[in-house]
Design a protein around this motif. Structure first.
Motif, PDB file in Angstrom:
ATOM      1  N   SER A  57       0.814  -1.212   0.000  1.00 55.00           N
ATOM      2  CA  SER A  57       0.000   0.000   0.000  1.00 55.00           C
ATOM      3  C   SER A  57       0.852   1.269   0.000  1.00 55.00           C
ATOM      4  CB  SER A  57      -0.932   0.005   1.222  1.00 55.00           C
ATOM      5  OG  SER A  57      -0.190  -0.095   2.424  1.00 55.00           O
ATOM      6  N   ASP A  58       2.176   1.097  -0.038  1.00 52.87           N
ATOM      7  CA  ASP A  58       3.067   2.257  -0.079  1.00 52.87           C
ATOM      8  C   ASP A  58       3.062   2.851  -1.479  1.00 52.87           C
ATOM      9  OD1 ASP A  58       5.471   3.791   1.234  1.00 52.87           O
ATOM     10  OD2 ASP A  58       6.176   3.140  -0.736  1.00 52.87           O
ATOM     11  N   GLU A  59       2.722   4.117  -1.590  1.00 54.47           N
ATOM     12  CA  GLU A  59       2.540   4.741  -2.904  1.00 54.47           C
ATOM     13  C   GLU A  59       3.798   4.674  -3.765  1.00 54.47           C
ATOM     14  OE1 GLU A  59       1.127   9.031  -4.876  1.00 54.47           O
ATOM     15  OE2 GLU A  59       1.173   8.740  -2.685  1.00 54.47           O
ATOM     16  N   ALA A  60       4.951   4.933  -3.179  1.00 52.22           N
ATOM     17  CA  ALA A  60       6.201   4.914  -3.951  1.00 52.22           C
ATOM     18  C   ALA A  60       6.505   3.504  -4.442  1.00 52.22           C
ATOM     19  CB  ALA A  60       7.345   5.455  -3.098  1.00 52.22           C
ATOM     20  N   TYR A  61       6.275   2.515  -3.574  1.00 55.89           N
ATOM     21  CA  TYR A  61       6.547   1.129  -3.964  1.00 55.89           C
ATOM     22  C   TYR A  61       5.586   0.680  -5.060  1.00 55.89           C
ATOM     23  CZ  TYR A  61       7.065  -3.906  -3.704  1.00 55.89           C
ATOM     24  OH  TYR A  61       7.262  -5.226  -4.027  1.00 55.89           O
ATOM     25  N   VAL A  62       4.313   1.015  -4.929  1.00 51.19           N
ATOM     26  CA  VAL A  62       3.324   0.663  -5.948  1.00 51.19           C
ATOM     27  C   VAL A  62       3.731   1.239  -7.303  1.00 51.19           C
ATOM     28  CG1 VAL A  62       0.946   1.028  -6.703  1.00 51.19           C
ATOM     29  CG2 VAL A  62       1.411   0.371  -4.335  1.00 51.19           C
ATOM     30  N   LYS A  63       4.136   2.498  -7.315  1.00 52.67           N
ATOM     31  CA  LYS A  63       4.551   3.129  -8.568  1.00 52.67           C
ATOM     32  C   LYS A  63       5.789   2.456  -9.142  1.00 52.67           C
ATOM     33  CE  LYS A  63       2.591   7.736  -7.777  1.00 52.67           C
ATOM     34  NZ  LYS A  63       2.874   9.181  -7.594  1.00 52.67           N
ATOM     35  N   GLN A  64       6.711   2.038  -8.278  1.00 54.82           N
ATOM     36  CA  GLN A  64       7.923   1.380  -8.751  1.00 54.82           C
ATOM     37  C   GLN A  64       7.595   0.057  -9.440  1.00 54.82           C
ATOM     38  OE1 GLN A  64      10.398  -0.362  -5.733  1.00 54.82           O
ATOM     39  NE2 GLN A  64      12.275  -0.029  -6.909  1.00 54.82           N
ATOM     40  N   VAL A  65       6.756  -0.762  -8.813  1.00 56.47           N
ATOM     41  CA  VAL A  65       6.390  -2.052  -9.396  1.00 56.47           C
ATOM     42  C   VAL A  65       5.661  -1.860 -10.729  1.00 56.47           C
ATOM     43  CG1 VAL A  65       4.982  -4.130  -9.093  1.00 56.47           C
ATOM     44  CG2 VAL A  65       6.317  -3.229  -7.166  1.00 56.47           C
ATOM     45  N   LEU A  66       4.729  -0.931 -10.780  1.00 56.80           N
ATOM     46  CA  LEU A  66       3.982  -0.693 -12.012  1.00 56.80           C
ATOM     47  C   LEU A  66       4.880  -0.132 -13.111  1.00 56.80           C
ATOM     48  CD1 LEU A  66       0.661   0.787 -10.561  1.00 56.80           C
ATOM     49  CD2 LEU A  66       1.088  -1.539 -11.388  1.00 56.80           C
ATOM     50  N   HIS A  67       5.862   0.660 -12.726  1.00 55.47           N
ATOM     51  CA  HIS A  67       6.807   1.185 -13.724  1.00 55.47           C
ATOM     52  C   HIS A  67       7.634   0.048 -14.317  1.00 55.47           C
ATOM     53  CE1 HIS A  67       9.550   4.046 -15.647  1.00 55.47           C
ATOM     54  NE2 HIS A  67      10.523   3.246 -15.252  1.00 55.47           N
ATOM     55  N   ILE A  68       8.117  -0.857 -13.484  1.00 50.15           N
ATOM     56  CA  ILE A  68       8.887  -2.005 -13.995  1.00 50.15           C
ATOM     57  C   ILE A  68       8.011  -2.864 -14.895  1.00 50.15           C
ATOM     58  CG2 ILE A  68      10.052  -4.133 -13.308  1.00 50.15           C
ATOM     59  CD1 ILE A  68      10.959  -2.657 -10.769  1.00 50.15           C
ATOM     60  N   MET A  69       6.780  -3.077 -14.493  1.00 51.57           N
ATOM     61  CA  MET A  69       5.845  -3.877 -15.286  1.00 51.57           C
ATOM     62  C   MET A  69       5.677  -3.299 -16.686  1.00 51.57           C
ATOM     63  SD  MET A  69       1.753  -4.340 -14.651  1.00 51.57           S
ATOM     64  CE  MET A  69       1.461  -2.690 -15.310  1.00 51.57           C
ATOM     65  N   ARG A  70       5.584  -1.996 -16.792  1.00 44.80           N
ATOM     66  CA  ARG A  70       5.289  -1.353 -18.078  1.00 44.80           C
ATOM     67  C   ARG A  70       6.525  -1.087 -18.918  1.00 44.80           C
ATOM     68  NH1 ARG A  70       2.123   3.846 -16.295  1.00 44.80           N
ATOM     69  NH2 ARG A  70       3.626   3.638 -14.596  1.00 44.80           N
ATOM     70  N   HIS A  71       7.668  -0.833 -18.292  1.00 48.96           N
ATOM     71  CA  HIS A  71       8.781  -0.266 -19.043  1.00 48.96           C
ATOM     72  C   HIS A  71      10.059  -1.100 -19.066  1.00 48.96           C
ATOM     73  CE1 HIS A  71       6.452   3.347 -19.525  1.00 48.96           C
ATOM     74  NE2 HIS A  71       6.336   3.500 -18.210  1.00 48.96           N
ATOM     75  N   HIS A  72      10.142  -2.151 -18.262  1.00 51.30           N
ATOM     76  CA  HIS A  72      11.402  -2.897 -18.245  1.00 51.30           C
ATOM     77  C   HIS A  72      11.592  -3.647 -19.568  1.00 51.30           C
ATOM     78  CE1 HIS A  72      14.786  -5.281 -16.879  1.00 51.30           C
ATOM     79  NE2 HIS A  72      14.842  -4.505 -15.825  1.00 51.30           N
ATOM     80  N   PRO A  73      12.817  -3.656 -20.117  1.00 54.18           N
ATOM     81  CA  PRO A  73      13.041  -4.303 -21.423  1.00 54.18           C
ATOM     82  C   PRO A  73      13.016  -5.828 -21.387  1.00 54.18           C
ATOM     83  CG  PRO A  73      15.106  -3.440 -20.542  1.00 54.18           C
ATOM     84  CD  PRO A  73      14.019  -2.931 -19.651  1.00 54.18           C
TER      85      PRO A  73
END
Length: 331
Positions: free
Chosen positions: A125-141
């Protein structure tokens, strides 16, 4: 594979003697080791299967072992380091879960999944952690990293999580297997309703809540096709049924929701025979590089009147190979 070097009287070159160590479970593998190319492929396949089976502790140990090996292309080491770093960050309890399995104290599968993924972690539920996971999901090569982030996303909390995953699902160019895994994640998150997306050149509309999570949730003919191939191959090569399951699982991830899939899922015994024969041929081509198409059609009892349907099934499976991008060096 352990390597020692000796000189010979015949020339001034070193002769390499190579032995295969036991699987990397302890400190005995801290010596410098080298791998034959075919063993590298073996370990890459093993790593992929561990990740797909969510055996993150075993995957972590295998990655540590591979990083000790010498003489490989630097891109392999970079990918292994990145993947190991992600597992250690996302699944800190993975070693404990794997250890409990080896000791025979295996927890419930759902509990194990939740513990490894931090289902009850405050980070979810940590906002920064949630954003980090979703960013990796969308953008990691790397697809592996995206899939690991997807698994973690099952447990994320926040009003934007479902919408972010849905928007990513319908984005252009998403790998078909990743699309399917994303549908599974959305179902596990409790999302319902229809979603329209492009799959293998078709626009399809799918009910998220009907996405199969296991083989027994697919329509009957889907499981029957695999069962037919397993029964036909197990007497010739005991490893083929396993590879048949892996190949069929990959096929379903690509085909799910397409017109080919619908024809297969709604078909009768003739359809099962045609798809089973097509899967068998492609299995042999993948395993051995050759297959006797006519003999296999005879084995499955496919007459000339069903030849067109068999060719359709074969074309669909071959199309998966053509649509599959060059796989990353990884599951």
């Amino acid at each position: 594979m352990a390597v020692t070097r000796e000189r010979t009287d015949r020339d001034d070159k070193a002769v390499i003697f190579i032995s295969t160590p036991n699987p990397p479970h302890g400190d005995e593998n801290k010596e410098n080791v080298y791998l034959f190319p075919n063993m590298l492929d073996h370990y890459q396949i093993q790593l992929t299967r561990m990740l797909e089976a969510e055996q993150f502790g075993e995957a972590r140990r295998l990655l540590r072992f591979l990083l000790q090996c010498k003489g490989e292309d630097e891109r392999h080491y970079e990918e292994w380091r990145n993947l190991l770093g992600w597992i250690e960050m996302a699944f800190p309890d993975a070693d404990d879960a794997a250890e409990s399995r080896r000791e025979g104290d295996e927890p419930d599968e759902r509990q194990l999944r939740g513990r490894a993924l931090g289902a009850e972690s405050a980070e979810n539920s940590d906002e920064a952690y949630v954003k980090q996971v979703l960013h990796i999901m969308r953008h990691h090569p790397l697809i592996e990293q995206q899939l690991l982030a997807l698994e973690r996303a099952v447990y994320l909390e926040g009003p934007e999580v479902d919408r972010t995953i849905l928007d990513w699902l319908v984005s252009p160019g998403l790998h078909p297997a990743v699309q399917f895994r994303t549908l599974q994640v959305l179902r596990r998150r409790g999302v319902t309703g229809k979603v329209a997306l492009e799959r293998l050149g078709e626009t399809v509309e799918l009910d998220v809540e009907r996405t199969p999570l296991a083989m027994d949730e697919f329509p009957g003919p889907v499981a029957d096709i695999l069962a037919r191939v397993e029964s036909m191959t197990e007497t010739n090569d005991s490893t083929l049924p396993h590879f048949a399951r892996e190949l069929w699982k990959e096929c379903l991830q690509f085909l799910y929701g397409t017109s080919d899939y619908e024809r297969m899922a709604e078909g009768g015994d003739d359809t099962v025979d045609c798809w089973a024969a097509a899967l068998h041929v492609n299995l042999l081509l993948a395993a051995y590089g050759t297959a006797d198409d006519e003999r296999i059609r005879d084995t499955y009892g496919i007459p000339e009147s069903l030849r067109f349907r068999y060719e359709q099934a074969s074309k669909a499976i071959r199309r998966i190979g053509a649509a599959h991008p060059e796989p990353p060096d990884r599951p």
